[in-house]
Design an enzyme around this catalytic site. Structure first.
Site, short mmCIF file in Angstrom:
data_model
loop_
_atom_site.label_atom_id
_atom_site.label_comp_id
_atom_site.label_asym_id
_atom_site.label_seq_id
_atom_site.Cartn_x
_atom_site.Cartn_y
_atom_site.Cartn_z
CG ASP A 14 -1.97 1.17 1.01
OD1 ASP A 14 -2.33 1.36 -0.02
OD2 ASP A 14 -2.50 1.47 2.23
CG PHE B 274 1.75 4.50 -11.61
CD1 PHE B 274 0.90 4.21 -10.60
CD2 PHE B 274 3.01 3.89 -11.92
CE1 PHE B 274 1.45 3.59 -9.57
CE2 PHE B 274 3.41 3.22 -10.76
CZ PHE B 274 2.68 3.03 -9.64
N GLY B 275 -0.13 7.78 -11.17
CA GLY B 275 -0.39 8.25 -9.99
C GLY B 275 -0.19 9.79 -10.03
CE LYS C 69 7.95 5.75 -10.08
NZ LYS C 69 6.63 5.67 -10.80
#
Length: 197
Positions: A75, A153-154, A175
């Site tokens: 998460d 993304f996000g 990244k």
């Protein structure tokens, strides 16, 4: 128990998020003692816990049914200082799509000078014998005034890592070395010889 002779360890990745699948495949790719296995189906899991750790463990354990291999779940979320560390565990649920979530965030930060934020990831590794372990990674930075870059993304297009003048959507292969998920993955890989027997 898994024998030490069974390296690399096969681990089921408990997610239906294609962006996360691609990222974990890169992070645990060449050289890592892990071979990721994607589930044939992704059971719905309500992420209703108050912490990243709670949600990650709940997802991992929900995928364990019928498995004879360990399960990896995670998460993650974005925490913004001036928003009281929101959206946090609700990061994916403040709106229905990535552009909408970015719009939600930028609207709340309009005119705000303190744009400090951090990404957090907690990865949970659960074993069929009931054992489970969690690994946390963080990345501090600031929220940009507007989205930049088309990678990732996000919230990546608006998150500028500390010390860089580009967003995570612009850093390319870097990244996979600096992200919150990469840092959690490194801790997991380092711990594997201690938790796999």
């Amino acid at each position: 128990m898994i024998s030490m002779r069974s390296w690399p360890v096969e681990v089921v990745l408990a997610t239906g998020n294609r962006g996360k699948v691609r990222e974990w495949e890169r992070l645990l790719g060449d050289g890592a003692p892990v071979r990721l296995v994607l589930p044939s189906e992704v059971p719905p899991v309500e992420e209703d816990q108050d912490t990243y750790q709670g949600n990650a463990l709940k997802k991992a354990r929900s995928f364990l049914a019928g498995q004879d291999r360990p399960v990896l779940a995670e998460d993650s979320g974005l925490e913004v200082v001036s928003l009281g560390m929101a959206p946090g565990v609700r990061s994916a649920r403040v709106a229905g799509s990535d552009p909408e979530r970015i719009g939600w965030l930028l609207e709340r930060l309009r005119g705000e000078r303190d744009r400090r934020a951090r990404f957090v990831c907690v990865a949970a590794l659960a074993f069929p014998d009931g054992r489970s372990y969690t690994f946390r990674g963080e990345l501090w930075g600031t929220i940009a005034e507007r989205p930049m870059g088309d990678g990732g993304f996000g919230y990546d297009p608006v998150f500028m890592p500390l010390g860089l003048d580009v967003t995570l959507a612009q850093v390319g292969a870097l990244k996979d070395r600096i992200s919150h998920r990469a840092r959690a993955a490194r801790r997991l890989v380092l711990a594997l010889p201690l938790v796999v027997e």
